[in-house]
Design a protein around this motif. Structure first.
Motif, PDB file in Angstrom:
ATOM      1  N   PRO A  19       0.821  -1.223   0.000  1.00  8.99           N
ATOM      2  CA  PRO A  19       0.000   0.000   0.000  1.00  8.99           C
ATOM      3  C   PRO A  19       0.849   1.264   0.000  1.00  8.99           C
ATOM      4  CG  PRO A  19      -0.762  -1.569   1.663  1.00  8.99           C
ATOM      5  CD  PRO A  19       0.563  -2.068   1.174  1.00  8.99           C
ATOM      6  N   GLY A  20       0.359   2.293  -0.703  1.00  4.82           N
ATOM      7  CA  GLY A  20       0.998   3.598  -0.680  1.00  4.82           C
ATOM      8  C   GLY A  20       0.428   4.455   0.434  1.00  4.82           C
ATOM      9  N   GLU A  21       0.961   5.649   0.560  1.00  2.00           N
ATOM     10  CA  GLU A  21       0.507   6.562   1.607  1.00  2.00           C
ATOM     11  C   GLU A  21      -0.724   7.344   1.194  1.00  2.00           C
ATOM     12  OE1 GLU A  21       3.763   9.018   2.748  1.00  2.00           O
ATOM     13  OE2 GLU A  21       4.924   7.355   3.626  1.00  2.00           O
ATOM     14  N   THR A  22      -1.030   7.363  -0.107  1.00  5.63           N
ATOM     15  CA  THR A  22      -2.238   8.020  -0.608  1.00  5.63           C
ATOM     16  C   THR A  22      -2.956   7.061  -1.551  1.00  5.63           C
ATOM     17  OG1 THR A  22      -1.174   8.993  -2.560  1.00  5.63           O
ATOM     18  CG2 THR A  22      -1.051  10.245  -0.490  1.00  5.63           C
ATOM     19  N   VAL A  23      -4.170   7.457  -1.966  1.00  9.88           N
ATOM     20  CA  VAL A  23      -4.954   6.627  -2.885  1.00  9.88           C
ATOM     21  C   VAL A  23      -4.245   6.482  -4.227  1.00  9.88           C
ATOM     22  CG1 VAL A  23      -7.143   6.434  -4.117  1.00  9.88           C
ATOM     23  CG2 VAL A  23      -7.110   7.267  -1.763  1.00  9.88           C
ATOM     24  N   GLU A  24      -3.580   7.551  -4.686  1.00  8.02           N
ATOM     25  CA  GLU A  24      -2.923   7.540  -5.984  1.00  8.02           C
ATOM     26  C   GLU A  24      -1.573   6.833  -5.966  1.00  8.02           C
ATOM     27  OE1 GLU A  24      -3.985   8.757  -8.984  1.00  8.02           O
ATOM     28  OE2 GLU A  24      -5.928   8.951  -7.981  1.00  8.02           O
ATOM     29  N   GLU A  25      -1.030   6.618  -4.778  1.00  7.25           N
ATOM     30  CA  GLU A  25       0.325   6.080  -4.681  1.00  7.25           C
ATOM     31  C   GLU A  25       0.325   4.569  -4.519  1.00  7.25           C
ATOM     32  OE1 GLU A  25       3.687   8.020  -2.270  1.00  7.25           O
ATOM     33  OE2 GLU A  25       3.128   6.277  -1.038  1.00  7.25           O
ATOM     34  N   SER A  26       1.246   3.915  -5.203  1.00  9.77           N
ATOM     35  CA  SER A  26       1.500   2.478  -5.033  1.00  9.77           C
ATOM     36  C   SER A  26       2.982   2.291  -4.764  1.00  9.77           C
ATOM     37  CB  SER A  26       1.105   1.705  -6.299  1.00  9.77           C
ATOM     38  OG  SER A  26      -0.244   1.887  -6.618  1.00  9.77           O
ATOM     39  N   ARG A  27       3.308   1.261  -4.024  1.00  5.85           N
ATOM     40  CA  ARG A  27       4.707   0.963  -3.735  1.00  5.85           C
ATOM     41  C   ARG A  27       5.009  -0.474  -4.134  1.00  5.85           C
ATOM     42  NH1 ARG A  27       7.292   4.515   0.211  1.00  5.85           N
ATOM     43  NH2 ARG A  27       5.914   6.299   0.563  1.00  5.85           N
ATOM     44  N   VAL A  28       6.151  -0.652  -4.771  1.00  7.18           N
ATOM     45  CA  VAL A  28       6.606  -1.980  -5.161  1.00  7.18           C
ATOM     46  C   VAL A  28       7.828  -2.310  -4.320  1.00  7.18           C
ATOM     47  CG1 VAL A  28       7.488  -3.424  -7.024  1.00  7.18           C
ATOM     48  CG2 VAL A  28       5.719  -1.708  -7.505  1.00  7.18           C
ATOM     49  N   ALA A  29       7.684  -3.280  -3.437  1.00  7.25           N
ATOM     50  CA  ALA A  29       8.786  -3.691  -2.574  1.00  7.25           C
ATOM     51  C   ALA A  29       9.635  -4.739  -3.278  1.00  7.25           C
ATOM     52  CB  ALA A  29       8.247  -4.255  -1.261  1.00  7.25           C
ATOM     53  N   ARG A  30      10.942  -4.596  -3.182  1.00  5.09           N
ATOM     54  CA  ARG A  30      11.873  -5.601  -3.715  1.00  5.09           C
ATOM     55  C   ARG A  30      12.441  -6.370  -2.531  1.00  5.09           C
ATOM     56  NH1 ARG A  30      17.576  -5.877  -5.488  1.00  5.09           N
ATOM     57  NH2 ARG A  30      17.913  -3.817  -4.563  1.00  5.09           N
ATOM     58  N   VAL A  31      12.138  -7.663  -2.474  1.00  5.65           N
ATOM     59  CA  VAL A  31      12.587  -8.501  -1.371  1.00  5.65           C
ATOM     60  C   VAL A  31      13.397  -9.668  -1.907  1.00  5.65           C
ATOM     61  CG1 VAL A  31      10.545  -7.865  -0.007  1.00  5.65           C
ATOM     62  CG2 VAL A  31      10.539  -9.992  -1.323  1.00  5.65           C
ATOM     63  N   ASP A  32      14.285 -10.183  -1.085  1.00  6.40           N
ATOM     64  CA  ASP A  32      15.090 -11.338  -1.469  1.00  6.40           C
ATOM     65  C   ASP A  32      14.183 -12.546  -1.677  1.00  6.40           C
ATOM     66  OD1 ASP A  32      16.720 -13.908  -0.672  1.00  6.40           O
ATOM     67  OD2 ASP A  32      18.212 -12.409  -1.217  1.00  6.40           O
ATOM     68  N   PHE A  33      14.341 -13.214  -2.816  1.00  7.29           N
ATOM     69  CA  PHE A  33      13.440 -14.322  -3.129  1.00  7.29           C
ATOM     70  C   PHE A  33      13.667 -15.536  -2.233  1.00  7.29           C
ATOM     71  CE2 PHE A  33      11.420 -17.674  -5.594  1.00  7.29           C
ATOM     72  CZ  PHE A  33      10.297 -17.035  -6.067  1.00  7.29           C
ATOM     73  N   GLU A  34      14.856 -15.667  -1.674  1.00  8.49           N
ATOM     74  CA  GLU A  34      15.166 -16.847  -0.866  1.00  8.49           C
ATOM     75  C   GLU A  34      14.692 -16.734   0.580  1.00  8.49           C
ATOM     76  OE1 GLU A  34      16.374 -19.782  -1.923  1.00  8.49           O
ATOM     77  OE2 GLU A  34      16.114 -18.887  -3.906  1.00  8.49           O
ATOM     78  N   ASP A  35      14.793 -15.537   1.170  1.00 13.22           N
ATOM     79  CA  ASP A  35      14.405 -15.427   2.581  1.00 13.22           C
ATOM     80  C   ASP A  35      13.421 -14.290   2.854  1.00 13.22           C
ATOM     81  OD1 ASP A  35      15.949 -13.099   2.529  1.00 13.22           O
ATOM     82  OD2 ASP A  35      17.649 -14.013   3.566  1.00 13.22           O
ATOM     83  N   GLY A  36      13.077 -13.500   1.829  1.00 14.82           N
ATOM     84  CA  GLY A  36      12.056 -12.480   1.969  1.00 14.82           C
ATOM     85  C   GLY A  36      12.503 -11.181   2.606  1.00 14.82           C
ATOM     86  N   HIS A  37      13.799 -11.006   2.904  1.00 10.37           N
ATOM     87  CA  HIS A  37      14.192  -9.763   3.571  1.00 10.37           C
ATOM     88  C   HIS A  37      14.111  -8.584   2.600  1.00 10.37           C
ATOM     89  CE1 HIS A  37      18.337 -10.452   1.882  1.00 10.37           C
ATOM     90  NE2 HIS A  37      18.349  -9.136   1.864  1.00 10.37           N
ATOM     91  N   PHE A  38      13.710  -7.439   3.135  1.00  9.12           N
ATOM     92  CA  PHE A  38      13.451  -6.241   2.347  1.00  9.12           C
ATOM     93  C   PHE A  38      14.755  -5.640   1.827  1.00  9.12           C
ATOM     94  CE2 PHE A  38      13.009  -1.595   2.129  1.00  9.12           C
ATOM     95  CZ  PHE A  38      11.939  -1.468   1.261  1.00  9.12           C
ATOM     96  N   ARG A  39      14.773  -5.267   0.542  1.00 11.00           N
ATOM     97  CA  ARG A  39      15.946  -4.610  -0.049  1.00 11.00           C
ATOM     98  C   ARG A  39      15.671  -3.119  -0.267  1.00 11.00           C
ATOM     99  NH1 ARG A  39      19.778  -8.350  -1.731  1.00 11.00           N
ATOM    100  NH2 ARG A  39      19.052 -10.437  -2.302  1.00 11.00           N
ATOM    101  N   ASP A  40      14.676  -2.811  -1.076  1.00  6.75           N
ATOM    102  CA  ASP A  40      14.293  -1.418  -1.289  1.00  6.75           C
ATOM    103  C   ASP A  40      12.911  -1.400  -1.927  1.00  6.75           C
ATOM    104  OD1 ASP A  40      14.637  -1.953  -4.056  1.00  6.75           O
ATOM    105  OD2 ASP A  40      16.731  -1.329  -3.964  1.00  6.75           O
ATOM    106  N   GLU A  41      12.439  -0.216  -2.307  1.00  9.75           N
ATOM    107  CA  GLU A  41      11.114  -0.123  -2.910  1.00  9.75           C
ATOM    108  C   GLU A  41      11.060   0.975  -3.954  1.00  9.75           C
ATOM    109  OE1 GLU A  41       8.178   0.732   0.025  1.00  9.75           O
ATOM    110  OE2 GLU A  41       9.023   2.689   0.527  1.00  9.75           O
ATOM    111  N   LEU A  42      10.082   0.855  -4.841  1.00  8.08           N
ATOM    112  CA  LEU A  42       9.837   1.814  -5.897  1.00  8.08           C
ATOM    113  C   LEU A  42       8.470   2.436  -5.638  1.00  8.08           C
ATOM    114  CD1 LEU A  42      10.544   3.038  -8.716  1.00  8.08           C
ATOM    115  CD2 LEU A  42       9.380   1.062  -9.719  1.00  8.08           C
ATOM    116  N   VAL A  43       8.400   3.781  -5.623  1.00  7.66           N
ATOM    117  CA  VAL A  43       7.148   4.494  -5.396  1.00  7.66           C
ATOM    118  C   VAL A  43       6.589   4.937  -6.743  1.00  7.66           C
ATOM    119  CG1 VAL A  43       6.032   6.443  -4.254  1.00  7.66           C
ATOM    120  CG2 VAL A  43       7.934   5.256  -3.127  1.00  7.66           C
ATOM    121  N   LEU A  44       5.329   4.577  -7.017  1.00  5.55           N
ATOM    122  CA  LEU A  44       4.673   4.905  -8.281  1.00  5.55           C
ATOM    123  C   LEU A  44       3.381   5.656  -8.004  1.00  5.55           C
ATOM    124  CD1 LEU A  44       5.067   1.401  -9.944  1.00  5.55           C
ATOM    125  CD2 LEU A  44       6.453   3.416 -10.443  1.00  5.55           C
ATOM    126  N   ASN A  45       2.978   6.501  -8.933  1.00  5.87           N
ATOM    127  CA  ASN A  45       1.743   7.260  -8.788  1.00  5.87           C
ATOM    128  C   ASN A  45       0.867   7.095 -10.021  1.00  5.87           C
ATOM    129  OD1 ASN A  45       1.781   9.079  -6.237  1.00  5.87           O
ATOM    130  ND2 ASN A  45       3.860   9.272  -7.065  1.00  5.87           N
TER     131      ASN A  45
END
Length: 238
Positions: A161-187
Motif C-alpha cells: 500500500p501507498g501513503e495516498t490513494v494515488e500512490e502504489s509501492r513496489v517492494a523488492r525482497v530477497d526471493f530466498e528469505d524475503g528480507h526487504f531490499r528497497d522499494e519503488l514508489v509509483l503514482n
C-alpha cells in the motif's frame, strides 16, 4: 451431462486432463470429467472458495477462506499437502521457477487476508516417501504486501500500500528469505499485472519476460519496467 446443483461460482474453473475442477462459494471443489462433463466427486472445505485455483506440474493449489491452501493431485484429487495461513486466503496462488535446471525446486506465492504474501517452496518428491507426498515448506512471509508482481534474478517484487490513494509501492525482497531490499514508489497506476515468468526459467520465451513488472493505466497506456540484469541482450546491460 450429469451436473450437481452448484452455488455461485466466483473463482474460475481449471482443467488438467482428465479432470475439470470448479471451486464454489458453498465451500466445495467439484470435479468433472473434462471430456464429457460428467460429475465425478466433491471435496469439502469449511468455508467459501472464491480465489482462482492453480494447476502446476500435475498438482492443484486451492486457496480457501477456511485459512487453508490445499494441494491435490490432478489425476485422482487426493490431498498431498495442506498449509494453514492463519487467515482467509484471498490472493490466488502463482507459481514461479527458482533454478535453471528443470524440476529442481519451485515456489508458489499466495496471499492471506491481513497476513500478506506467503512464499511456499515446493521440492521434488522424495523417491522413498509415501506415494503422492510432495514436500513443501513456507520460506517467508511479507505481511504488508497485497500481491506478487514479478520474479527477478534474485528478488521478488511485491505490491504494497501507498501513503495516498494515488500512490502504489513496489517492494523488492530477497526471493530466498524475503528480507526487504528497497522499494519503488509509483503514482497513478490503475492496475498491475501479475507476471509469473521467471528469468531463471529453462525456456527462453519465459526467461525473456521474467523480471518485468507490467503497469496499466485507465487512459489505455501500458508500461513495463524490467530489471537490467534480466535483459537477454548484453547490449542493454548498464
Amino acid at each position: 451431462v450429469d451436473l450437481p446443483q452448484l452455488d455461485a461460482l466466483r473463482a474460475r474453473p481449471v482443467v488438467a486432463s482428465p479432470n475439470l475442477f470448479a471451486p464454489s462459494t458453498d465451500g466445495k471443489l467439484y470435479t468433472f470429467e473434462a471430456a464429457r462433463g460428467s460429475f465425478k466427486a466433491t471435496r469439502s472445505t469449511e468455508k467459501r472458495l472464491v480465489t482462482d485455483p492453480l494447476i502446476y506440474q500435475r498438482l492443484l493449489y486451492l486457496g480457501a477462506e477456511d485459512y487453508n491452501l490445499y494441494v491435490m493431485r490432478v489425476d485422482d484429487g487426493s490431498l498431498v499437502y495442506r498449509h494453514n495461513a492463519e487467515a482467509p486466503i484471498t490472493v490466488a496462488p502463482v507459481a514461479v521457477s527458482d533454478a535453471l535446471e528443470a524440476g529442481v525446486q519451485k515456489t508458489v506465492l499466495f496471499g492471506a487476508e491481513g497476513r500478506g504474501i506467503l512464499a511456499l517452496r515446493r521440492y521434488p518428491r522424495v523417491r522413498d516417501s509415501r506415494r503422492g507426498r510432495v514436500p513443501h515448506e513456507l520460506i517467508w512471509r511479507h505481511e504488508s504486501a497485497t500481491r506478487f508482481l514479478a520474479r527477478g534474478t534474485q528478488d521478488a517484487y511485491l505490491l504494497t500500500p501507498g501513503e495516498t490513494v494515488e500512490e502504489s509501492r513496489v517492494a523488492r525482497v530477497d526471493f530466498e528469505d524475503g528480507h526487504f531490499r528497497d522499494e519503488l514508489v509509483l503514482n497513478g497506476v490503475d492496475h498491475f499485472v501479475t507476471n509469473s515468468n521467471s528469468p531463471l526459467a529453462i525456456f527462453p520465451q519465459e526467461a525473456r519476460v521474467g523480471g518485468m513488472i507490467v503497469l496499466c493505466y485507465s487512459n489505455g497506456w501500458i508500461q513495463c519496467i524490467k530489471e537490467l540484469t534480466t535483459f537477454p541482450d548484453p547490449v542493454h546491460q548498464g
